[in-house]
Design an enzyme around this catalytic site. Structure first.
Site, PDB file in Angstrom:
ATOM      1  N   THR A 144       0.813  -1.223   0.000  1.00 35.64           N
ATOM      2  CA  THR A 144       0.000   0.000   0.000  1.00 35.64           C
ATOM      3  C   THR A 144       0.846   1.271   0.000  1.00 35.64           C
ATOM      4  O   THR A 144       0.480   2.275  -0.623  1.00 35.64           O
ATOM      5  CB  THR A 144      -0.974  -0.019   1.195  1.00 35.64           C
ATOM      6  OG1 THR A 144      -1.745   1.167   1.202  1.00 35.64           O
ATOM      7  CG2 THR A 144      -0.232  -0.151   2.534  1.00 35.64           C
ATOM      8  N   ASP A 156       1.997   8.564   3.286  1.00 30.92           N
ATOM      9  CA  ASP A 156       0.836   8.942   4.091  1.00 30.92           C
ATOM     10  C   ASP A 156       0.816  10.460   4.146  1.00 30.92           C
ATOM     11  O   ASP A 156       1.703  11.074   4.743  1.00 30.92           O
ATOM     12  CB  ASP A 156       0.942   8.350   5.496  1.00 30.92           C
ATOM     13  CG  ASP A 156      -0.332   8.514   6.316  1.00 30.92           C
ATOM     14  OD1 ASP A 156      -1.131   9.429   5.999  1.00 30.92           O
ATOM     15  OD2 ASP A 156      -0.524   7.749   7.272  1.00 30.92           O
ATOM     16  N   ARG A 158      -1.603  12.389   5.402  1.00 28.91           N
ATOM     17  CA  ARG A 158      -2.536  12.932   6.389  1.00 28.91           C
ATOM     18  C   ARG A 158      -1.831  13.823   7.396  1.00 28.91           C
ATOM     19  O   ARG A 158      -0.712  13.546   7.819  1.00 28.91           O
ATOM     20  CB  ARG A 158      -3.243  11.794   7.124  1.00 28.91           C
ATOM     21  CG  ARG A 158      -4.205  11.028   6.262  1.00 28.91           C
ATOM     22  CD  ARG A 158      -4.763   9.826   6.982  1.00 28.91           C
ATOM     23  NE  ARG A 158      -3.739   8.834   7.244  1.00 28.91           N
ATOM     24  CZ  ARG A 158      -3.965   7.675   7.857  1.00 28.91           C
ATOM     25  NH1 ARG A 158      -5.189   7.390   8.272  1.00 28.91           N
ATOM     26  NH2 ARG A 158      -2.987   6.821   8.058  1.00 28.91           N
ATOM     27  N   LYS A 184      -0.247   9.042  14.521  1.00 28.68           N
ATOM     28  CA  LYS A 184      -1.341   9.853  15.060  1.00 28.68           C
ATOM     29  C   LYS A 184      -0.970  10.401  16.431  1.00 28.68           C
ATOM     30  O   LYS A 184      -1.180  11.590  16.710  1.00 28.68           O
ATOM     31  CB  LYS A 184      -2.626   9.036  15.149  1.00 28.68           C
ATOM     32  CG  LYS A 184      -3.256   8.702  13.816  1.00 28.68           C
ATOM     33  CD  LYS A 184      -4.549   7.928  13.988  1.00 28.68           C
ATOM     34  CE  LYS A 184      -5.170   7.587  12.644  1.00 28.68           C
ATOM     35  NZ  LYS A 184      -6.424   6.807  12.772  1.00 28.68           N
TER      36      LYS A 184
END
Length: 227
Positions: A144, A156, A158, A184
């Site tokens: 991925t 990523d 985000r 996160k």
């Protein structure tokens, strides 16, 4: 490495500072899942979010009591930032674990009191069409993260500034983070949200998502016990 998107941040005293967001509306939404579980959520929208997108905060269970207990020095409210996944959340795709994680999180947070933040960050921030392009590359053997990079995107993209803004706006400056993703926790700490505890989700393993989950463990240190 995690790529971030541009946002109006300033580094100050070792933390990242964002302008405050403001709650704009709150509405009760009855949530009902296909397995019969249901609960009510107070869905809160905001003005002033750093990326200008329409993210949501769902206040679940006795969230006001959870905030009061945290303010008195007790246990922090349980919180999950959940990135939108149309294929998993809506259509039940088994290529990821997003749908089962969303279902699990709603019930666990409703039981304890806290917040689910539904983030418009499809495909780790690259968007729906690009995510499906990445799926096609995964079918050729890429994982991925490799697929995102092959598309010229970050592994990523985000950025959790908006999570910090929304949590601060409802008075949740210290949380228990329901997530397997160490990024996160690191980002939220950098944005001034205290992560008192990292609480892992269950492992939602299928034949279709086994390689996907293994890549999350091997590439970005997700806390998933796969075997």
């Amino acid at each position: 490495m995690t790529a971030t998107v541009a946002n109006p941040l300033r580094r100050r005293a070792g933390t990242l500072d964002v302008a405050p967001a403001r709650p704009r509306a709150r509405v009760t939404v009855p949530l009902r899942f296909s397995d019969g579980y249901g609960t009510d959520a107070q869905v809160i929208t905001f003005d002033g979010l750093a990326d200008g997108r329409e993210h949501l905060l769902l206040a679940l269970g006795d969230w006001e009591g959870a905030l009061e207990r945290a303010a008195a020095g007790g246990e922090a409210p349980l919180v999950r930032p959940h990135s939108e996944c149309l294929t998993g959340d809506v259509f039940g795709s088994e290529r990821c674990d997003c749908g089962p994680q969303l279902r699990e999180a709603v019930e666990r947070i409703a039981d304890e009191g806290g917040f689910l933040l539904y983030l418009r960050q499809e495909g780790r921030g690259i968007g729906l069409y690009a995510k499906l392009d990445a799926y096609a590359l995964q079918d050729t053997g890429l994982d991925t993260y490799e697929a995102n990079l092959a598309l010229g995107r970050g592994e990523d993209e985000r950025n959790y500034a908006v999570v910090a803004q929304m949590l601060a706006a409802v008075g949740a400056d210290r949380i228990r983070l329901l997530s397997n993703n160490p990024d996160k926790a690191e980002q939220l700490e950098a944005f001034g949200i205290g992560v008192a505890e990292r609480v892992p989700t269950q492992v939602h393993l299928t034949d279709a998502n086994a390689r996907y989950l293994a890549a999350k463990v091997e590439r970005t240190g997700h806390t998933l016990a796969l075997g």
